[in-house]
Scaffold this motif. Structure first.
Motif, mmCIF file in Angstrom:
data_model
loop_
_atom_site.group_PDB
_atom_site.id
_atom_site.type_symbol
_atom_site.label_atom_id
_atom_site.label_comp_id
_atom_site.label_asym_id
_atom_site.label_seq_id
_atom_site.Cartn_x
_atom_site.Cartn_y
_atom_site.Cartn_z
ATOM 1 N N ARG A 204 0.827 -1.220 0.000
ATOM 2 C CA ARG A 204 0.000 0.000 0.000
ATOM 3 C C ARG A 204 0.853 1.258 0.000
ATOM 4 N NH1 ARG A 204 -4.727 0.498 2.398
ATOM 5 N NH2 ARG A 204 -4.618 2.501 1.322
ATOM 6 N N ILE A 205 1.986 1.214 0.744
ATOM 7 C CA ILE A 205 2.802 2.422 0.904
ATOM 8 C C ILE A 205 4.273 2.079 0.670
ATOM 9 C CG2 ILE A 205 3.589 4.213 2.526
ATOM 10 C CD1 ILE A 205 1.137 3.746 4.210
ATOM 11 N N ILE A 206 4.975 3.018 0.038
ATOM 12 C CA ILE A 206 6.451 2.991 0.065
ATOM 13 C C ILE A 206 6.888 4.159 0.933
ATOM 14 C CG2 ILE A 206 8.541 3.470 -1.274
ATOM 15 C CD1 ILE A 206 7.288 1.939 -3.615
ATOM 16 N N LEU A 207 7.748 3.894 1.888
ATOM 17 C CA LEU A 207 8.422 4.962 2.641
ATOM 18 C C LEU A 207 9.839 5.028 2.118
ATOM 19 C CD1 LEU A 207 9.157 6.927 4.996
ATOM 20 C CD2 LEU A 207 9.654 4.874 6.360
ATOM 21 N N MET A 208 10.243 6.202 1.634
ATOM 22 C CA MET A 208 11.628 6.341 1.165
ATOM 23 C C MET A 208 12.204 7.684 1.579
ATOM 24 S SD MET A 208 11.137 7.051 -2.950
ATOM 25 C CE MET A 208 12.889 7.026 -3.285
ATOM 26 N N SER A 209 13.503 7.701 1.797
ATOM 27 C CA SER A 209 14.189 8.962 2.067
ATOM 28 C C SER A 209 14.561 9.595 0.739
ATOM 29 C CB SER A 209 15.472 8.710 2.861
ATOM 30 O OG SER A 209 15.155 8.214 4.136
ATOM 31 N N HIS A 210 14.482 10.912 0.688
ATOM 32 C CA HIS A 210 14.971 11.604 -0.505
ATOM 33 C C HIS A 210 16.504 11.543 -0.505
ATOM 34 C CE1 HIS A 210 14.543 15.452 -3.208
ATOM 35 N NE2 HIS A 210 15.078 14.452 -3.839
ATOM 36 N N GLN A 211 17.065 11.703 0.692
ATOM 37 C CA GLN A 211 18.512 11.566 0.842
ATOM 38 C C GLN A 211 18.763 10.760 2.113
ATOM 39 O OE1 GLN A 211 20.731 15.135 1.795
ATOM 40 N NE2 GLN A 211 22.512 14.418 0.659
ATOM 41 N N MET A 227 6.684 4.976 -10.955
ATOM 42 C CA MET A 227 6.539 3.518 -11.018
ATOM 43 C C MET A 227 5.463 3.052 -10.026
ATOM 44 S SD MET A 227 7.517 0.703 -9.099
ATOM 45 C CE MET A 227 8.817 1.284 -8.017
ATOM 46 N N ALA A 228 5.488 3.615 -8.813
ATOM 47 C CA ALA A 228 4.557 3.153 -7.775
ATOM 48 C C ALA A 228 3.117 3.591 -8.088
ATOM 49 C CB ALA A 228 4.990 3.710 -6.420
ATOM 50 N N ARG A 229 2.988 4.802 -8.622
ATOM 51 C CA ARG A 229 1.633 5.313 -8.911
ATOM 52 C C ARG A 229 0.931 4.374 -9.887
ATOM 53 N NH1 ARG A 229 2.989 10.472 -9.788
ATOM 54 N NH2 ARG A 229 2.733 11.081 -7.621
ATOM 55 N N GLU A 230 1.663 3.889 -10.883
ATOM 56 C CA GLU A 230 1.073 2.953 -11.868
ATOM 57 C C GLU A 230 0.544 1.696 -11.188
ATOM 58 O OE1 GLU A 230 3.942 1.903 -14.833
ATOM 59 O OE2 GLU A 230 4.026 3.976 -15.598
ATOM 60 N N ARG A 231 1.127 1.384 -10.033
ATOM 61 C CA ARG A 231 0.716 0.161 -9.334
ATOM 62 C C ARG A 231 -0.215 0.466 -8.162
ATOM 63 N NH1 ARG A 231 5.099 -0.278 -11.906
ATOM 64 N NH2 ARG A 231 5.853 -2.254 -12.753
ATOM 65 N N GLY A 232 -0.654 1.715 -8.055
ATOM 66 C CA GLY A 232 -1.600 2.092 -6.991
ATOM 67 C C GLY A 232 -0.975 2.139 -5.612
ATOM 68 N N VAL A 233 0.346 2.372 -5.561
ATOM 69 C CA VAL A 233 1.046 2.402 -4.263
ATOM 70 C C VAL A 233 1.374 3.857 -3.903
ATOM 71 C CG1 VAL A 233 3.126 1.668 -3.016
ATOM 72 C CG2 VAL A 233 2.036 0.111 -4.651
ATOM 73 N N GLU A 234 1.071 4.252 -2.670
ATOM 74 C CA GLU A 234 1.368 5.609 -2.190
ATOM 75 C C GLU A 234 2.848 5.694 -1.801
ATOM 76 O OE1 GLU A 234 -0.936 7.883 -2.082
ATOM 77 O OE2 GLU A 234 -2.848 7.064 -1.403
ATOM 78 N N VAL A 235 3.508 6.825 -2.123
ATOM 79 C CA VAL A 235 4.914 6.996 -1.729
ATOM 80 C C VAL A 235 5.021 8.160 -0.749
ATOM 81 C CG1 VAL A 235 7.287 7.411 -2.499
ATOM 82 C CG2 VAL A 235 5.695 6.142 -3.973
ATOM 83 N N MET A 236 5.554 7.891 0.419
ATOM 84 C CA MET A 236 5.737 8.920 1.444
ATOM 85 C C MET A 236 7.235 9.232 1.532
ATOM 86 S SD MET A 236 2.900 7.695 4.165
ATOM 87 C CE MET A 236 1.161 7.853 3.672
ATOM 88 N N VAL A 237 7.581 10.489 1.290
ATOM 89 C CA VAL A 237 8.999 10.842 1.138
ATOM 90 C C VAL A 237 9.507 11.569 2.380
ATOM 91 C CG1 VAL A 237 10.687 12.070 -0.269
ATOM 92 C CG2 VAL A 237 8.688 11.018 -1.359
ATOM 93 N N ASP A 238 10.539 10.980 2.967
ATOM 94 C CA ASP A 238 11.228 11.600 4.097
ATOM 95 C C ASP A 238 12.292 12.527 3.509
ATOM 96 O OD1 ASP A 238 13.054 12.202 6.098
ATOM 97 O OD2 ASP A 238 12.862 10.256 7.098
ATOM 98 N N GLY A 239 11.977 13.826 3.535
ATOM 99 C CA GLY A 239 12.888 14.804 2.935
ATOM 100 C C GLY A 239 13.647 15.588 3.982
ATOM 101 N N ALA A 240 13.956 14.936 5.104
ATOM 102 C CA ALA A 240 14.629 15.623 6.220
ATOM 103 C C ALA A 240 15.844 16.406 5.742
ATOM 104 C CB ALA A 240 15.051 14.610 7.282
ATOM 105 N N HIS A 241 16.621 15.802 4.820
ATOM 106 C CA HIS A 241 17.888 16.430 4.429
ATOM 107 C C HIS A 241 17.869 17.132 3.091
ATOM 108 C CE1 HIS A 241 20.192 15.052 7.783
ATOM 109 N NE2 HIS A 241 19.512 13.928 7.717
#
Ligand SMILES: Cc1ncc(COP(=O)(O)O)c(C=O)c1O
Length: 434
Positions: A204-211, A227-241
């Motif tokens: 359902r979700i991808i959690l990824m860091s931007h850096q 890529m994830a949107r095509e598969r109906g997966v939400e991407v949550m981006v950790d952009g701390a840095h």
């Protein structure tokens, strides 16, 4: 435009008890003069001009008896930001029910607009939160998931976010899956393929860091989101840095959710962060602290946290002005140049392993280097105890080393001193008593 209007407002002191006239504008004038002298030279050329960067180093009140190479944790603010923060704090304390809630609090709306301008989104998609942790926890806890739903992330994502998801595993029976990121990764494709190959029907979700904070590796957020949107997966981006370290806008990463800390690379007061949620996604994310139903599609529902200070958020305006005056592209180029300076010099030493790609697309200010013969924690302690150099030791299952992170205020002499000490340890080891 913004800089001019800021200076104009500052010059007309009577117009604004809220605008301080003594220090901030002086700093800005010095920076602007340095910028004019720099002329039309491009960011990469200017990155090597110590005269220009000397002006910027002087804009900070950092201690010069410490060499702080841990700007991955939290960053010092330029003097003009600290001054603004202190000034707003005094104002806040005059009669908080009035000066904090009715004078300062409304000014946060302007900060929201300026952040949206920087990020390239609508102001109604920006919530002012306390840090990346809060932003990402709103996202990771706020989306409804069923038992058995999968969240996909990497083994190098930030500990607190993984702890957040592990609580959902224990509490709701969701499943957490990991991929590994090569250290270093040299191409976008290997990273996108890693995520693509791990998506299942239940993801359902991808959690990824931007850096990635451990190595400084920059990940191809846009390609993963597409890529994830095509598969109906939400991407949550950790952009701390990433935010305000290197220059990008929302359209370059194309994500629906993004969290960052303004007290890192924007150099803003501590306890300030930003959450971006794409307009149409706001209703589906529950806030951490409940808000009334009428706010369901209002980004401000994420700010319903009870009484909290306004001075730190209002002073983000000065941090944005400082950032704009230096210039995002110049800042990025200088930060990358600082990293390249130590990394190129030290990575060829016997026993040195650089865990950070020097491809400019893949890294900027942050780098990680190891000496195979030296324990990183002992090395870190030695650098601090003997030399008052601050670095972080990283002990990860997949690699270990020292994370080195200079900032705009770092001088070449400081970097040179650090490199000399590092070279000495590479050749002679740590002193016996260290
Ligand atoms: C990748 C990453 N995410 C989140 C955070 C948390 O930031 P904060 O403590 O400002 O919430 C950090 C802090 O260093 C980080 O490196």
């Amino acid at each position: 435009m913004r800089r001019r209007s800021f200076l104009a407002a500052a010059a007309g002191a009577s117009a604004g008890a809220l605008v301080h006239t003594r220090f901030g504008p002086e700093t800005l004038r010095a920076l602007e003069a340095a910028g004019r002298q720099a002329g039309s030279r491009g960011p990469e050329e200017l990155a090597r001009d110590e005269g220009y960067w000397g002006e910027i180093q002087n804009a900070f009140s950092v201690s010069r008896s410490i060499i702080n190479l841990n700007n991955g944790g939290v960053c010092p603010s330029p003097r003009m930001v600290t001054e603004a923060f202190v000034r707003y704090t005094w104002q806040q304390e005059e009669a908080p029910v009035y000066t904090m809630w009715q004078i300062l609090q409304p000014q946060k709306e302007h900060v929201r607009q300026r952040l949206a301008g920087m990020f390239g989104c609508d102001a109604e998609e920006v919530a002012l939160v306390r840090n990346t942790s809060e932003a990402m926890e709103i996202l990771l806890l706020g989306l409804d998931l069923q038992s058995g739903d999968e969240v996909l992330t990497t083994t190098q994502d930030y500990g607190r976010m993984l702890t957040t998801l592990r609580q959902r595993v224990r509490r709701e029976g969701i499943e957490l899956k990991f991929i590994q990121i090569p250290t270093p990764a040299e191409t976008d494709e290997e990273i996108v393929e890693g995520f693509r190959g791990a998506i299942t029907d239940r993801t359902r979700i991808i959690l990824m860091s931007h850096q990635i904070n451990l190595t400084g590796q920059i990940l191809p957020v846009k390609a993963v989101c597409d890529m994830a949107r095509e598969r109906g997966v939400e991407v949550m981006v950790d952009g701390a840095h990433s935010f305000a370290q290197f220059d990008f806008r929302h359209e370059d990463i194309g994500c629906d959710y993004f969290g960052t800390s303004l007290h890192k690379w924007l150099l803003a007061p501590k306890g300030t962060g930003m959450l971006f949620v794409k307009k149409e996604k706001i209703p589906q994310i529950w806030p951490l602290m409940p808000a009334p139903e009428r706010m369901d599609d209002d980004i401000r529902k994420f700010e319903e946290i009870g009484t909290h200070p306004a001075a730190n958020f209002v002073a983000c305006g000065e941090a944005i002005t400082f950032h704009d005056t230096v210039g995002a592209k110049r800042k990025e180029a200088r930060l990358r140049y600082l990293k390249d300076t130590w990394a190129e010099r030290l990575s060829s030493l016997p026993g040195a392993e650089l865990h950070t790609s020097l491809n400019p697309k893949m890294s900027c200010a942050i780098g990680n280097i190891n000496l195979t013969s030296v324990d990183p924690a002992a090395f870190r302690d030695y650098l601090w105890d003997r030399h008052h150099i601050i670095v972080v030791s990283i002990l990860h299952d997949e690699f270990q080393g020292l994370r080195i992170t200079p900032n705009l205020y770092t001088t070449m002499e400081e970097l040179d001193y650090f490199c000399n000490v590092f070279e000495d340890v590479a050749r002679n080891g740590l002193p016996k008593s260290a």
